[in-house]
Write a protein that holds these residues in place. Structure first.
Motif, PDB file in Angstrom:
ATOM      1  N   CYS A  10       1.654   4.373  -2.998  1.00 40.82           N
ATOM      2  CA  CYS A  10       1.611   5.836  -2.830  1.00 40.82           C
ATOM      3  C   CYS A  10       2.879   6.478  -3.370  1.00 40.82           C
ATOM      4  CB  CYS A  10       1.427   6.198  -1.356  1.00 40.82           C
ATOM      5  SG  CYS A  10      -0.164   5.707  -0.682  1.00 40.82           S
ATOM      6  N   GLN A  11       4.024   5.933  -3.015  1.00 39.39           N
ATOM      7  CA  GLN A  11       5.295   6.487  -3.479  1.00 39.39           C
ATOM      8  C   GLN A  11       5.392   6.416  -5.002  1.00 39.39           C
ATOM      9  OE1 GLN A  11       8.581   4.068  -3.650  1.00 39.39           O
ATOM     10  NE2 GLN A  11      10.111   5.661  -3.392  1.00 39.39           N
ATOM     11  N   ALA A  12       5.063   5.273  -5.583  1.00 41.76           N
ATOM     12  CA  ALA A  12       5.164   5.112  -7.036  1.00 41.76           C
ATOM     13  C   ALA A  12       4.185   6.046  -7.753  1.00 41.76           C
ATOM     14  CB  ALA A  12       4.912   3.654  -7.421  1.00 41.76           C
ATOM     15  N   SER A  13       2.984   6.202  -7.220  1.00 43.11           N
ATOM     16  CA  SER A  13       2.006   7.109  -7.826  1.00 43.11           C
ATOM     17  C   SER A  13       2.495   8.547  -7.786  1.00 43.11           C
ATOM     18  CB  SER A  13       0.660   7.008  -7.100  1.00 43.11           C
ATOM     19  OG  SER A  13       0.086   5.746  -7.294  1.00 43.11           O
ATOM     20  N   ASP A  14       2.973   8.974  -6.635  1.00 42.43           N
ATOM     21  CA  ASP A  14       3.401  10.365  -6.466  1.00 42.43           C
ATOM     22  C   ASP A  14       4.631  10.702  -7.294  1.00 42.43           C
ATOM     23  OD1 ASP A  14       1.293  10.567  -4.721  1.00 42.43           O
ATOM     24  OD2 ASP A  14       2.530  10.589  -2.912  1.00 42.43           O
ATOM     25  N   THR A  59      -3.921   6.324   5.993  1.00 39.43           N
ATOM     26  CA  THR A  59      -4.055   6.435   7.446  1.00 39.43           C
ATOM     27  C   THR A  59      -4.517   5.091   8.002  1.00 39.43           C
ATOM     28  OG1 THR A  59      -6.286   7.387   7.226  1.00 39.43           O
ATOM     29  CG2 THR A  59      -4.449   8.932   7.338  1.00 39.43           C
ATOM     30  N   THR A  60      -5.793   4.924   8.199  1.00 36.89           N
ATOM     31  CA  THR A  60      -6.340   3.703   8.776  1.00 36.89           C
ATOM     32  C   THR A  60      -6.308   2.575   7.745  1.00 36.89           C
ATOM     33  OG1 THR A  60      -7.801   5.069  10.117  1.00 36.89           O
ATOM     34  CG2 THR A  60      -8.376   2.730   9.914  1.00 36.89           C
ATOM     35  N   ILE A  61      -5.778   1.429   8.156  1.00 35.57           N
ATOM     36  CA  ILE A  61      -5.720   0.262   7.270  1.00 35.57           C
ATOM     37  C   ILE A  61      -6.408  -0.899   7.982  1.00 35.57           C
ATOM     38  CG2 ILE A  61      -4.221  -1.393   6.090  1.00 35.57           C
ATOM     39  CD1 ILE A  61      -2.081   0.811   5.944  1.00 35.57           C
ATOM     40  N   ASN A  62      -7.533  -1.337   7.432  1.00 38.08           N
ATOM     41  CA  ASN A  62      -8.263  -2.478   7.974  1.00 38.08           C
ATOM     42  C   ASN A  62      -8.120  -3.636   6.999  1.00 38.08           C
ATOM     43  OD1 ASN A  62      -9.564  -1.178  10.310  1.00 38.08           O
ATOM     44  ND2 ASN A  62     -10.524   0.086   8.745  1.00 38.08           N
ATOM     45  N   LEU A  63      -7.580  -4.746   7.484  1.00 39.57           N
ATOM     46  CA  LEU A  63      -7.333  -5.911   6.629  1.00 39.57           C
ATOM     47  C   LEU A  63      -8.042  -7.138   7.188  1.00 39.57           C
ATOM     48  CD1 LEU A  63      -3.480  -5.488   6.123  1.00 39.57           C
ATOM     49  CD2 LEU A  63      -5.283  -4.860   4.516  1.00 39.57           C
ATOM     50  N   ALA A  80      -6.956 -11.664   0.595  1.00 36.30           N
ATOM     51  CA  ALA A  80      -7.211 -10.687   1.649  1.00 36.30           C
ATOM     52  C   ALA A  80      -7.983  -9.514   1.072  1.00 36.30           C
ATOM     53  CB  ALA A  80      -5.896 -10.203   2.268  1.00 36.30           C
ATOM     54  N   GLU A  81      -8.645  -8.792   1.960  1.00 32.47           N
ATOM     55  CA  GLU A  81      -9.355  -7.574   1.590  1.00 32.47           C
ATOM     56  C   GLU A  81      -8.917  -6.455   2.510  1.00 32.47           C
ATOM     57  OE1 GLU A  81     -13.429  -9.716  -0.048  1.00 32.47           O
ATOM     58  OE2 GLU A  81     -13.482  -8.707   1.906  1.00 32.47           O
ATOM     59  N   GLY A  82      -8.938  -5.236   1.979  1.00 29.96           N
ATOM     60  CA  GLY A  82      -8.539  -4.092   2.772  1.00 29.96           C
ATOM     61  C   GLY A  82      -9.395  -2.877   2.488  1.00 29.96           C
ATOM     62  N   GLU A  83      -9.740  -2.162   3.555  1.00 28.10           N
ATOM     63  CA  GLU A  83     -10.347  -0.847   3.446  1.00 28.10           C
ATOM     64  C   GLU A  83      -9.299   0.120   3.977  1.00 28.10           C
ATOM     65  OE1 GLU A  83     -14.518   1.311   4.571  1.00 28.10           O
ATOM     66  OE2 GLU A  83     -13.521   0.206   6.176  1.00 28.10           O
ATOM     67  N   VAL A  84      -8.761   0.940   3.079  1.00 25.42           N
ATOM     68  CA  VAL A  84      -7.605   1.786   3.374  1.00 25.42           C
ATOM     69  C   VAL A  84      -8.017   3.248   3.236  1.00 25.42           C
ATOM     70  CG1 VAL A  84      -5.249   2.351   2.687  1.00 25.42           C
ATOM     71  CG2 VAL A  84      -6.073  -0.013   2.482  1.00 25.42           C
ATOM     72  N   TYR A  85      -7.967   3.980   4.332  1.00 20.85           N
ATOM     73  CA  TYR A  85      -8.321   5.400   4.308  1.00 20.85           C
ATOM     74  C   TYR A  85      -7.159   6.200   3.727  1.00 20.85           C
ATOM     75  CZ  TYR A  85     -12.414   4.588   7.243  1.00 20.85           C
ATOM     76  OH  TYR A  85     -13.621   4.163   7.731  1.00 20.85           O
ATOM     77  N   LEU A  86      -7.504   7.247   2.957  1.00 15.65           N
ATOM     78  CA  LEU A  86      -6.438   8.049   2.372  1.00 15.65           C
ATOM     79  C   LEU A  86      -6.819   9.508   2.293  1.00 15.65           C
ATOM     80  CD1 LEU A  86      -6.009   8.360  -1.368  1.00 15.65           C
ATOM     81  CD2 LEU A  86      -7.965   7.048  -0.578  1.00 15.65           C
ATOM     82  N   LEU A  87      -5.791  10.328   2.269  1.00 17.52           N
ATOM     83  CA  LEU A  87      -5.861  11.753   1.941  1.00 17.52           C
ATOM     84  C   LEU A  87      -4.948  11.927   0.741  1.00 17.52           C
ATOM     85  CD1 LEU A  87      -5.398  13.199   5.527  1.00 17.52           C
ATOM     86  CD2 LEU A  87      -7.529  13.158   4.207  1.00 17.52           C
ATOM     87  N   ALA A  88      -5.491  12.455  -0.344  1.00 14.35           N
ATOM     88  CA  ALA A  88      -4.687  12.610  -1.553  1.00 14.35           C
ATOM     89  C   ALA A  88      -4.819  14.037  -2.062  1.00 14.35           C
ATOM     90  CB  ALA A  88      -5.126  11.618  -2.620  1.00 14.35           C
ATOM     91  N   ILE A 139       0.828  -1.205   0.000  1.00 13.15           N
ATOM     92  CA  ILE A 139       0.000   0.000   0.000  1.00 13.15           C
ATOM     93  C   ILE A 139       0.864   1.258   0.000  1.00 13.15           C
ATOM     94  CG2 ILE A 139      -1.613   1.340   1.424  1.00 13.15           C
ATOM     95  CD1 ILE A 139      -2.728  -1.480   2.355  1.00 13.15           C
ATOM     96  N   THR A 140       1.894   1.304   0.816  1.00 12.61           N
ATOM     97  CA  THR A 140       2.713   2.521   0.898  1.00 12.61           C
ATOM     98  C   THR A 140       3.609   2.681  -0.327  1.00 12.61           C
ATOM     99  OG1 THR A 140       4.401   1.427   2.268  1.00 12.61           O
ATOM    100  CG2 THR A 140       2.643   2.620   3.418  1.00 12.61           C
ATOM    101  N   VAL A 141       4.089   1.589  -0.894  1.00 10.37           N
ATOM    102  CA  VAL A 141       4.882   1.688  -2.121  1.00 10.37           C
ATOM    103  C   VAL A 141       4.002   2.184  -3.268  1.00 10.37           C
ATOM    104  CG1 VAL A 141       6.180   0.357  -3.850  1.00 10.37           C
ATOM    105  CG2 VAL A 141       6.654   0.041  -1.420  1.00 10.37           C
TER     106      VAL A 141
END
Length: 179
Positions: free
Chosen positions: A25-29, A78-82, A89-97, A21-23
């Motif tokens: 973000c980095q790759a997108s940005d 921010t919040t990562i629910n897995l 697996a499934e995830g609901e991942v909160y974000l600020l973009a 998930i964090t990679v």
């Protein structure tokens, strides 16, 4: 597998997905499309609403055009629910973009608060995205832009940029573009 070994494996799996998930973000940005390709399974789906919905590899092919007006992209999770079920697996991942985009009337800012709805699969021992959908919960739009990178407070600071000219690539030895 003992209960302790199963719990340890789930912790390892959780950490691998958090890293995925964090990679992303980095790759997108940084507009690092080569790295983005490594994060999705070949048959994965990406749903970015009206912008694109379909095979993730096709989405990545279109990103240079989609990102062309983007002067700033800044994804924060921010919040990562897995939840896990074996190698799925499934995830609901909160974000600020934050997006700062060129428009004919000058730059505009779009700050989106939302969530990623993710499905992941572990294949050949590696977790990757199987399906990623973005959900917007709110947006704050400023046109014209209120971002001021010329303010004296930032004088002398390194300024982030999309692409390979970002100062992170000169600073880091281990964090690189691409795969």
């Amino acid at each position: 597998m003992s209960d302790k070994e199963a719990r340890l494996q789930e912790l390892l799996d959780r950490e691998e997905i958090r890293q995925l998930i964090t990679v992303y973000c980095q790759a997108s940005d940084r507009h690092d499309h080569e790295k983005l390709r490594t994060l999705y399974h070949e048959d994965a789906i990406d749903d970015h609403g009206a912008m694109f919905c379909g095979p993730a590899m096709e989405f990545i092919e279109k990103l240079p055009e989609i990102q062309a007006p983007m002067e700033i992209l800044h994804h924060n999770v921010t919040t990562i629910n897995l939840a896990f079920d074996g190698d799925y697996a499934e995830g609901e991942v909160y974000l600020l973009a934050l997006h700062r985009a060129k428009t004919p009337d000058g730059p505009m800012d779009v700050l989106v608060g939302g969530r990623y709805f993710d499905k992941y699969a572990k294949r050949d021992g590696k977790w990757k995205f199987l399906h990623r959908a973005i959900v917007a919960d709110w947006a704050n739009i400023h046109s014209p832009s209120i971002i001021d990178l010329e303010h004296p407070f930032l004088e002398g600071a390194k300024i982030g940029k999309p692409g390979p000219s970002d100062p992170s690539y000169a600073f880091f030895r281990l964090i690189k573009r691409g795969a």
